[in-house]
Design a protein around this motif. Sequence first.
Motif, mmCIF file in Angstrom:
data_model
loop_
_atom_site.group_PDB
_atom_site.id
_atom_site.type_symbol
_atom_site.label_atom_id
_atom_site.label_comp_id
_atom_site.label_asym_id
_atom_site.label_seq_id
_atom_site.Cartn_x
_atom_site.Cartn_y
_atom_site.Cartn_z
ATOM 1 N N LEU A 1 -63.283 -30.386 49.137
ATOM 2 C CA LEU A 1 -62.356 -30.377 50.252
ATOM 3 C C LEU A 1 -63.193 -30.656 51.371
ATOM 4 O O LEU A 1 -62.527 -31.137 52.232
ATOM 5 N N SER A 2 -64.256 -29.923 51.680
ATOM 6 C CA SER A 2 -65.065 -30.133 53.017
ATOM 7 C C SER A 2 -65.311 -31.592 53.301
ATOM 8 O O SER A 2 -65.407 -31.782 54.599
ATOM 9 N N LEU A 3 -65.327 -32.504 52.474
ATOM 10 C CA LEU A 3 -65.678 -33.787 52.775
ATOM 11 C C LEU A 3 -64.481 -34.641 53.524
ATOM 12 O O LEU A 3 -64.454 -35.470 54.102
ATOM 13 N N ILE A 4 -63.247 -33.822 53.654
ATOM 14 C CA ILE A 4 -62.232 -34.511 54.248
ATOM 15 C C ILE A 4 -62.447 -34.356 55.777
ATOM 16 O O ILE A 4 -62.087 -34.938 56.748
ATOM 17 N N LEU A 5 -63.282 -33.063 56.224
ATOM 18 C CA LEU A 5 -63.606 -33.083 57.643
ATOM 19 C C LEU A 5 -64.179 -34.399 58.391
ATOM 20 O O LEU A 5 -64.153 -34.602 59.456
ATOM 21 N N LEU A 6 -64.976 -35.235 57.616
ATOM 22 C CA LEU A 6 -65.755 -36.264 57.965
ATOM 23 C C LEU A 6 -64.702 -37.329 58.440
ATOM 24 O O LEU A 6 -65.052 -37.632 59.815
ATOM 25 N N PRO A 7 -64.061 -37.900 58.012
ATOM 26 C CA PRO A 7 -62.940 -38.612 58.392
ATOM 27 C C PRO A 7 -62.123 -38.268 59.627
ATOM 28 O O PRO A 7 -61.896 -39.077 60.592
ATOM 29 N N LEU A 8 -61.675 -36.933 59.677
ATOM 30 C CA LEU A 8 -60.866 -36.452 60.499
ATOM 31 C C LEU A 8 -61.977 -36.635 61.803
ATOM 32 O O LEU A 8 -61.325 -36.871 63.092
ATOM 33 N N THR A 9 -63.147 -35.981 61.937
ATOM 34 C CA THR A 9 -63.758 -36.044 63.100
ATOM 35 C C THR A 9 -64.281 -37.265 63.455
ATOM 36 O O THR A 9 -64.319 -37.693 64.725
ATOM 37 N N PHE A 10 -64.496 -38.325 62.731
ATOM 38 C CA PHE A 10 -64.918 -39.511 63.037
ATOM 39 C C PHE A 10 -63.836 -40.432 63.560
ATOM 40 O O PHE A 10 -64.022 -41.235 64.613
ATOM 41 N N SER A 11 -62.472 -40.032 62.991
ATOM 42 C CA SER A 11 -61.339 -40.878 63.746
ATOM 43 C C SER A 11 -61.074 -40.325 65.095
ATOM 44 O O SER A 11 -60.959 -41.114 66.020
ATOM 45 N N TRP A 12 -61.340 -38.920 65.340
ATOM 46 C CA TRP A 12 -61.095 -38.444 66.571
ATOM 47 C C TRP A 12 -62.200 -39.192 67.641
ATOM 48 O O TRP A 12 -61.889 -39.659 68.750
ATOM 49 N N ALA A 13 -63.680 -39.114 67.317
ATOM 50 C CA ALA A 13 -64.386 -39.893 68.139
ATOM 51 C C ALA A 13 -64.097 -41.435 68.346
ATOM 52 O O ALA A 13 -64.392 -41.944 69.531
ATOM 53 N N ILE A 14 -63.738 -41.828 67.272
ATOM 54 C CA ILE A 14 -63.412 -43.668 67.547
ATOM 55 C C ILE A 14 -62.186 -43.800 68.363
ATOM 56 O O ILE A 14 -62.295 -44.613 69.420
ATOM 57 N N VAL A 15 -61.022 -42.843 68.199
ATOM 58 C CA VAL A 15 -60.081 -43.208 69.073
ATOM 59 C C VAL A 15 -60.140 -42.521 70.492
ATOM 60 O O VAL A 15 -59.416 -43.040 71.369
ATOM 61 N N ARG A 16 -61.378 -41.874 70.654
ATOM 62 C CA ARG A 16 -61.547 -41.107 71.874
ATOM 63 C C ARG A 16 -60.414 -40.504 72.335
ATOM 64 O O ARG A 16 -60.111 -40.533 73.384
ATOM 65 N N TYR A 17 -59.945 -39.303 71.235
ATOM 66 C CA TYR A 17 -58.826 -38.585 71.709
ATOM 67 C C TYR A 17 -59.227 -37.647 72.565
ATOM 68 O O TYR A 17 -60.269 -37.076 72.724
ATOM 69 N N ARG A 18 -58.453 -37.451 73.845
ATOM 70 C CA ARG A 18 -58.758 -36.726 75.004
ATOM 71 C C ARG A 18 -59.011 -35.152 74.878
ATOM 72 O O ARG A 18 -59.715 -34.604 75.580
ATOM 73 N N LEU A 19 -58.408 -34.617 73.852
ATOM 74 C CA LEU A 19 -58.238 -33.155 73.649
ATOM 75 C C LEU A 19 -59.118 -32.713 72.317
ATOM 76 O O LEU A 19 -59.512 -33.246 71.656
#
Length: 987
Positions: A325-343
């Motif tokens: 289940l810890s593998l789910i953190l990878l797509p979450l953090t990477f998607s945030w970095a790509i979308v350049r979410y500001r918060l």
Amino acid sequence: MKSGAQTRLLAIVLAIFTLAALGLAIANLVQESDYTPATDGAGWTETPGGLRAYLVPPDTPAYRAGVHTGDTLTSVNDVPTLRLASLQRQIDANGVWSKVRYSLLRKTSGSTTVAIPVVVYLEPTDRTDWQVERLIALVYLAIGLFVLLRRWTAPKSTHFFVFCLVSFIFYAFKFTGILDGLDITILTGNIIATELQPALFLHFAISFTQEASRRRRRLLYPLIYLPGLVLGVLRYLSYTYWESTGALQQRLDKFDYAYLASFYILAAIVFWVRYRAEVQPLQRQQLKWLSRGTVLTVVPFTALYVIPFLFNAYMPSALTRVALLSLILLPLTFSWAIVRYRLMDVDLIFKRGASYTLATAALVGIYFGIVAISAEMVHTRFQHLGEWGLVAAVIVTGLVFDPLKRVIQGQLDRVFDQKSIDYRETLVEFGSELNAQTDLRALVNSIVQRLPETLLVTRVAVFLAQEETAGRKSKFSLAAAHGLSQQVLSNADSLELGFLDFDNRDSSSHLFFETPNAMLRLPDEERQTAAALDLNYYVPCRAARHEGTGRSTIAVLGLGRTGEGDFLSSEDMELLESLAGYIGIAIQNAQLYRRLEQKIQDFERLRDFNENIVESINIGVFAVDLEDRVESWNAQMEVMYATPRADALQHPLRDVFPMEFLLEFDRLRGEQGVSTLYKFRLPTPTGESRIANITIAPLLNRDFQAVGRIVIVDDITDRINMETQLTQTEKLSSIGLLAAGVAHEVNTPLAVISSYAQMLGKQLRSDEATHARLQPVLEKITQQTFRASEIVNGLLNFSRMGSVDFGRVDVNLMVRDTVLLLEHQMRSAGVAVATELHEDLPLVSGNRGKLQQVLVNLVLNAKDALQEKGSGSVRILTARTSKGVEIRVEDNGVGMSPDVMRKIYDPFFTTKSNPKEGQRKGTGLGLAVTYGIVQEHAGTIEVSSTPGEGTVFRLELPAVDTTGPRPQHKTQAGSEPASAEGKVVHV
């Protein structure tokens, strides 16, 4: 830059691969659901003489049958099992829930080998881990599609989607062992994804925020994919050319997992090193959470899944699923970095995820532990209750456990989400402080002091909206700030804040400027302002409008990044937006309170002004109510009527005034409008009688209803006396005119009488007897004649009118004498007097005394203006003009408004009715007399003044002779006279 054709081709290829992968995954899941393989739960590997058990997990069919780690399986149902494939064929042939006989060889403590037959009951293979991995695959695919569709043009978005697609294949494609075409395709796709996914991940980590040179990319990127290529080739050879034994496949599986874990660890190291070296705030923020997300994924996955697999160690299934289940953190953090979410919402995901996971695990464990204990107690001590007792125990435990669950959840929230709790407490405390503060300046200063302490930001500013005007939007101005540069604070009035427009229907809840120095969408002036402020967040503080419906923006909060260079999280913004509502209401209340105070001050000032008018006028004024009680009594009434205010207020008229006034007052009571008693003789308590014109008028309220009467007593006693004196003066004037005429007529006969008396005396000298007899008579006639002449000359002197003697006046000398005359006064007042006198000046025609009076009036007025300001200087300048001589008197005092300048020459107008210490009380005649003197000398006087800067009076007098210069005076022997003189009286 990709062309349009390349972009469309890439989109088509990605869509085809995505749809194909999704279809194959669905087909694989359907095929798997129709096929349930059996298993004994043990791990076997080839060894000489059979299969060796290297792992026998507890609670598996092999463990329950008595198989131990290290046992050698020689046959199943009397069929030899020299290869792992033989064992799998026997298990598949018997099926689920079947009974099979295992022939085992076990080494004892004496190094002897014994044959042990066991019976194993096969169970269905547990595919829970596969379903967890499929869930992870769906998360990868969904996030990859979201990033690709939302930010197609963002850097690394395509690379990230390819990584997500390969990860989807890696986790979703599961080889079932049916060995049909679909199963072989799934196996091939899984092998390719297994060798490609770690390389893509490391490639993404290396190229995320920093592009290497072309030469380094040519050398580095192929090396990244080389290990996966080698492992893929080895896997292909094992299936096609080598003997595909279980030991070989297990060894290749270990290579794959070691390759996967090592590349993940390398990627985490790359992210961490890049994070430490990055200086750009946004990239640093992204790398911070990418490195943390990768570490939180790699550590549990490697420690709980990869390492036990590499060393054939047993790990409980619950821990292995946590690792997966810890593998789910990878797509979450990477998607945030790509979308350049500001918060910084990744922070919230980690904290809340950890707290919720631990809370759930703790609650489930404690709950089932209490249920087990309760059930055991009921089963052992209350056996007669049977199954219903167990059900009741479970129900009671569930009801009692709810409060305990809340306590545990609250404690976990305090441990993992203490910041949120502190924020709520801070919000309540700060809100109470805001509601208690009514001073606007203290309120905004409190805001800029508390927000940095609450949100740990380095820069805070409060912008207040100015008063709205019809048809125009609100303008904002900087009211208070913390952490802004001194240059911005000194130029606060010149800031162009047009981008702070939150009252439009389409405006958002806040503005976010990722890089304030590069806001190209703003106009030039607004962009310069945003860059100078260097604030990243602008949050409106709204409050209800006074009129109509809706809300308006009262103020705007501006905030920068935190002290560590981080942006705010969504929780911070929620808190800030909630706090902004409180701040908007508090600022509106403070503004209303200030307006109310201003109105109270205006009302008190107006009341005091009206009272001062009533108290200052030289007319007695008092008011009575409908019951004839005195309600007001001004100072002039105290002086004129010799009755203190305290002795008159709230007393009936009959106790204050004599009967004569009361009779007249009662007589006029029934008349409408204003009534007047002319030259009424009013006795005073001191026994003195005053003559006054008394006006009685109704006192009306706002509804024009009579609430009393106002009485105006104009004391004309002095006027009557003055009129009497004027009458006497006119009589004396008439007498003077008559005396002048009489003296003129009498002088001639007196001269004749005197002449003839003298002639007669000379003629009588020849007759001594007669002369002796008449000489005394003639002398008396002559003496009386001279006496009469003296009387006539006295009458002429009495009637003669006064005149002003004009002469030649040296203006510079007059100025010097005036400065010396006033030197002591100016020194005492702390005022410096400077003179700049032009020596080449003609003489003027005039009366020196009156011209000096003009200059004295102007200088003393300047002194009073400087004393009102507190300090300053006076300059007196002279110059020659085409018409004569110019005199200028300049001061840097308080100045005059245009309204005052229009009235300064009016008689009795003065601005010094209540002089300060050191000032003269004005009579209002100084400038009026000055104006008259200047007009009498055929000159002109002009004035110019600026409030707060000073006043300049300019006099121009005609010269006696403007064609030639005045005589020169040498300052030293043999030297030429100076063109100007400067003299300063130092105080």
